[in-house]
Design a protein around this motif. Structure first.
Motif, PDB file in Angstrom:
ATOM      1  N   LEU A  25      -6.691  -6.488  -0.310  1.00  0.00           N
ATOM      2  CA  LEU A  25      -7.349  -5.352  -0.965  1.00  0.00           C
ATOM      3  C   LEU A  25      -6.350  -4.520  -1.767  1.00  0.00           C
ATOM      4  N   ILE A  26      -5.223  -4.205  -1.158  1.00  0.00           N
ATOM      5  CA  ILE A  26      -4.244  -3.363  -1.854  1.00  0.00           C
ATOM      6  C   ILE A  26      -3.577  -4.133  -2.996  1.00  0.00           C
ATOM      7  N   MET A  27      -3.330  -5.436  -2.772  1.00  0.00           N
ATOM      8  CA  MET A  27      -2.735  -6.242  -3.844  1.00  0.00           C
ATOM      9  C   MET A  27      -3.689  -6.405  -5.023  1.00  0.00           C
ATOM     10  N   SER A  28      -4.944  -6.603  -4.721  1.00  0.00           N
ATOM     11  CA  SER A  28      -5.945  -6.734  -5.786  1.00  0.00           C
ATOM     12  C   SER A  28      -6.036  -5.457  -6.606  1.00  0.00           C
ATOM     13  N   SER A  29      -6.003  -4.326  -5.926  1.00  0.00           N
ATOM     14  CA  SER A  29      -6.068  -3.045  -6.635  1.00  0.00           C
ATOM     15  C   SER A  29      -4.855  -2.872  -7.532  1.00  0.00           C
ATOM     16  N   TYR A  30      -3.678  -3.291  -7.056  1.00  0.00           N
ATOM     17  CA  TYR A  30      -2.464  -3.195  -7.874  1.00  0.00           C
ATOM     18  C   TYR A  30      -2.568  -4.067  -9.118  1.00  0.00           C
ATOM     19  N   ALA A 405       5.202  -8.442  -3.619  1.00  0.00           N
ATOM     20  CA  ALA A 405       5.972  -7.225  -3.886  1.00  0.00           C
ATOM     21  C   ALA A 405       7.013  -7.474  -4.971  1.00  0.00           C
ATOM     22  N   VAL A 406       7.699  -8.604  -4.879  1.00  0.00           N
ATOM     23  CA  VAL A 406       8.695  -8.956  -5.891  1.00  0.00           C
ATOM     24  C   VAL A 406       8.022  -9.171  -7.245  1.00  0.00           C
ATOM     25  N   LEU A 407       6.904  -9.896  -7.239  1.00  0.00           N
ATOM     26  CA  LEU A 407       6.173 -10.184  -8.478  1.00  0.00           C
ATOM     27  C   LEU A 407       5.739  -8.899  -9.174  1.00  0.00           C
ATOM     28  N   PHE A 408       5.240  -7.936  -8.420  1.00  0.00           N
ATOM     29  CA  PHE A 408       4.758  -6.691  -9.020  1.00  0.00           C
ATOM     30  C   PHE A 408       5.903  -5.922  -9.674  1.00  0.00           C
ATOM     31  N   SER A 409       7.077  -5.939  -9.018  1.00  0.00           N
ATOM     32  CA  SER A 409       8.256  -5.299  -9.611  1.00  0.00           C
ATOM     33  C   SER A 409       8.684  -6.017 -10.878  1.00  0.00           C
ATOM     34  N   VAL A 410       8.608  -7.344 -10.877  1.00  0.00           N
ATOM     35  CA  VAL A 410       8.982  -8.126 -12.055  1.00  0.00           C
ATOM     36  C   VAL A 410       8.019  -7.840 -13.208  1.00  0.00           C
TER      37      VAL A 410
END
Length: 476
Positions: A25-30, A405-410
């Protein structure tokens, strides 16, 4: 016994499914926010690529602004900061620096550097504040825009309210005095106030970046560097994610709950009608934005808040865990206080998208997330002790969360590289990329711990900001 073991197994499966569900849920929202941010950023850059800000600089219709900069024990950086504020590319503005009862020699530095003398100003206070000890202006014509207020200590919100009372212009720009502004910051921040169509713009905000180890000369940022220390370096990444992939999306949705206290512009009349800054909260920036929006919705006045993705403001980030913990625990207390004060808005259709999406999102993924994560870790430890961990599933979940988490930062780093490219050195790019891989193990646990401290401080009734020691900027 078999029935007991079956119940434990069932509970374990339910727990793992809940953890996985919350993570998804939180990843989808991001990802949704990142997609919206990317589109909004692309549209903004296309729309503003040919804007000539010199036209606004010379225009008689340029909004008149009063910069309000509260200062408490800022002797390390105050001289450079005031120089920065006084040398911005804008004509119709003044600077109101409010010394909030500093215990260091901030006032002595200001009086000597800017040749200040006591003056009389005709003020009709609209908000009650702590006692003003003196108001100063400069005898040097070069500093005619500067007004310095010396007052009894009352906290940042009280200092900002003093600025609201003194400000003579229709718009106020509230800024942390330890910030360094881009030379065109005010031009870009003022532009939305001229572009409103049928809706009153009540606030605008821009991107804040980390200035640690950057080179400052005469109040100007002359060289951008990535911090060598890992803690401030990871905060560079964190700010990229928050501003480029978070607030840009909420701005597009018209669901912003926060204009950074480091740098934001407000319609002074609406800020005063809403009651000014709340001195009983340490999250006064977020609380005022929510209250202003609530005021406009309850009075059925068409309005909008504008968000600008340009890097307009550079600030010093904590470099050691002690100061970092104080900052982040205070942020959590401020979040709790704001959500509590405006709990009426939660899932209330009267407040439109703000009540139906923004407040619930902030509650679930900002306020509750550290607590949910801590409970999850505690239950995992119990399962480990009793041998109930499904190791195959557990490690798959752990790897899934880590690489996301790494992917979102990238993605945030890629967005920065493709747009403003403020970190042009190839070595800096790889430093940030390395930080993205280290962050989940190093930075994230500290951030969660600091948020949990914020929970505890709120329960214990802790008040105030705490001492925030600064090291000052690198000068050239």
């Amino acid at each position: 016994m078999t029935f007991f073991n079956t119940e434990i197994t069932l509970f374990t499966h339910i727990y793992l499914i809940l953890i996985l569900g919350y993570a998804i849920l939180i990843m989808s929202s991001y990802l949704i926010l990142a997609h919206l941010s990317t589109r909004a950023l692309r549209e903004y850059l296309k729309k503003n690529s040919f804007v000539d800000y010199n036209v606004l600089l010379t225009s008689q219709f340029a909004p008149k602004l009063s910069l309000i900069a509260p200062a408490y024990n800022e002797a390390f950086t105050i001289e450079e900061n005031v120089k920065s504020l006084l040398s911005l590319n804008y004509n119709n503005y003044d600077v109101i620096l409010v010394n909030d009862g500093s215990k260091d020699n901030s006032m002595e530095i200001l009086i000597k550097t800017y040749d200040l003398v006591l003056t009389e100003l005709d003020i009709l206070p609209k908000i009650k504040t702590k006692k003003i000890k003196g108001i100063y202006t400069s005898r040097n014509a070069a500093y005619k825009k500067l007004i310095v207020v010396d007052k009894e200590n009352g906290g940042k919100a009280d200092a900002l309210n003093v600025g609201l009372n003194i400000a003579q212009h229709p718009y106020v720009v509230c800024i942390d005095v330890d910030c360094i502004l881009d030379k065109d910051s005010l031009l870009k921040l003022a532009k939305p106030f001229l572009e409103s169509h049928g809706k009153r713009i009540i606030a605008t905000g821009g991107v804040v970046r980390i200035a640690n180890q950057c080179i400052i000369k005469n109040g100007r940022l002359v060289e951008v560097n990535i911090p060598d220390l890992m803690l401030p370096r990871i905060q560079v990444l964190e700010y990229l994610r928050a501003f480029l992939l978070g607030r840009m999306a909420w701005g597009r949705l018209d669901g912003l709950l926060l204009i950074s206290g480091a740098f934001g512009a407000f319609d002074k009349e609406i800020a005063l009608l809403a009651g000014g800054y709340d001195t009983k909260t340490v999250g006064e920036d977020m609380e005022l934005v929510v209250r202003m929006r609530r005021y406009m919705l309850e009075n059925k006045i068409p309005y909008a808040i504008s968000y600008i993705p340009d890097p307009l403001c550079w600030t010093e980030a904590p470099e050691d865990f002690k100061i970092f913990k104080k900052q982040r625990s205070r942020w959590m207390r401020g979040t709790i206080e704001t959500l509590s004060l405006h709990k009426k808005m939660f899932l209330n259709p009267k407040y439109k998208l703000l009540g139906m999406l923004s407040i619930p999102y902030w509650t679930l993924f900002e306020f509750l997330a550290p607590g949910i994560e801590f409970i999850g870790i505690a239950i995992t430890v119990v399962f480990f002790v009793f041998g109930l961990i499904h190791w195959h599933f557990f490690f798959l979940l752990l790897l899934f969360v880590y690489f996301f988490a790494v992917l979102f930062s990238v993605i945030a780093l890629y967005s920065e590289e493709r747009t403003y490219h403020k970190y042009p050195k190839q070595a800096d790019f790889f430093k940030l990329l390395l930080a993205a891989f280290i962050e989940p193990f190093y930075f994230h646990p500290m951030a969660v711990y600091a948020a949990l401290v914020g929970y505890k401080e709120k329960i214990m009734g802790t008040k105030g900001w705490g001492e925030m020691t600064r090291k000052g900027f690198t000068k050239k």
